[in-house]
Design a protein around this motif. Sequence first.
Motif, mmCIF file in Angstrom:
data_model
loop_
_atom_site.group_PDB
_atom_site.id
_atom_site.type_symbol
_atom_site.label_atom_id
_atom_site.label_comp_id
_atom_site.label_asym_id
_atom_site.label_seq_id
_atom_site.Cartn_x
_atom_site.Cartn_y
_atom_site.Cartn_z
ATOM 1 N N VAL A 204 0.938 -1.421 0.017
ATOM 2 C CA VAL A 204 -0.242 0.016 -0.080
ATOM 3 C C VAL A 204 1.595 1.083 -0.140
ATOM 4 O O VAL A 204 1.735 1.644 1.141
ATOM 5 N N GLU B 144 0.331 5.135 0.301
ATOM 6 C CA GLU B 144 -0.836 6.115 0.251
ATOM 7 C C GLU B 144 -0.002 6.404 1.795
ATOM 8 O O GLU B 144 -0.153 6.261 2.453
ATOM 9 N N ASP B 145 -0.066 7.814 2.026
ATOM 10 C CA ASP B 145 0.068 8.982 2.642
ATOM 11 C C ASP B 145 -1.027 8.961 3.538
ATOM 12 O O ASP B 145 -0.594 9.515 4.975
ATOM 13 N N ASP C 210 -3.147 8.190 6.409
ATOM 14 C CA ASP C 210 -2.903 7.522 7.688
ATOM 15 C C ASP C 210 -4.819 6.510 7.429
ATOM 16 O O ASP C 210 -4.743 5.679 7.719
ATOM 17 N N ALA D 70 -4.628 4.335 4.694
ATOM 18 C CA ALA D 70 -3.937 2.568 4.836
ATOM 19 C C ALA D 70 -4.397 2.260 6.128
ATOM 20 O O ALA D 70 -4.665 0.973 6.160
ATOM 21 N N ASP E 118 -5.168 -1.996 5.591
ATOM 22 C CA ASP E 118 -4.957 -2.732 6.271
ATOM 23 C C ASP E 118 -5.890 -3.692 6.619
ATOM 24 O O ASP E 118 -5.267 -5.222 6.270
ATOM 25 N N ARG F 28 3.205 -0.979 4.331
ATOM 26 C CA ARG F 28 2.639 0.010 3.769
ATOM 27 C C ARG F 28 3.853 1.189 3.464
ATOM 28 O O ARG F 28 4.861 0.824 4.829
ATOM 29 N N ALA G 13 3.967 5.358 3.134
ATOM 30 C CA ALA G 13 3.321 6.207 2.878
ATOM 31 C C ALA G 13 3.998 7.763 2.316
ATOM 32 O O ALA G 13 3.433 9.211 2.197
ATOM 33 N N ASP H 50 -1.819 5.394 -4.795
ATOM 34 C CA ASP H 50 -2.610 6.451 -4.635
ATOM 35 C C ASP H 50 -1.180 7.482 -4.964
ATOM 36 O O ASP H 50 -0.405 7.420 -5.335
#
Length: 146
Positions: free
Chosen positions: A12, A14-15, A17, A20, A24, A36, A38, A58
Motif C-alpha cells: 500500500v 498511501e500517505d 493514515d 491506509a 490494512d 505500507r 507513506a 495513491d
Amino acid sequence: MNQPTEPKRILVVEDEDNIAVALDYLMTREGYSQQRIATGAGAVELIRETRPDLVLLDVMLPEVSGYEICQNVRLDPALNGVKILMMTARGSAMERRKGLAMGADGFISKPFELKALRAEVRRILAGEPADDSPDASRAPGEARHA
C-alpha cells in the motif's frame, strides 16, 4: 474456492493514515499479506526489494507522484509481474485514462466502497483485463460486471 498456500503480497503506497488503516484492515481480512509506505520517494525501491503481487498506489503522494511510480515500475523489466491498482480522489475519466496509459492494471476513485475495492483487487490478481470504457469511473461504488 482454492486458497493459495502463500498469501498474495500487497504493498500500500498511501500517505493518508485513515485510508491506509482501512486498507490494512480490508487486505488483512481478505487474507493478503500487506505492507505500507507513506511517501512516494522510496516506493519504487521498496517494490524492487519486496516484489509484491499488487501495489495499491495513491496518485497524489508527497515527493513523487503515483503516476511517476507506476511509470518507473513499468520501465523495469524485472518488475513485469507486479500489478498496480491506482487510487485517486480526482476520479475523472481523463485521470483514469492517464493511469491506465501509464501501465496501471486498474484505477479506482476515492472515496470507494470496500466492496468495489475488494472486487478490483480480486480482478487484478486473477489477471482479468481492466474495464476501460469511458464511463467506468462514474460509479465507483458499483461492481463492473458485463
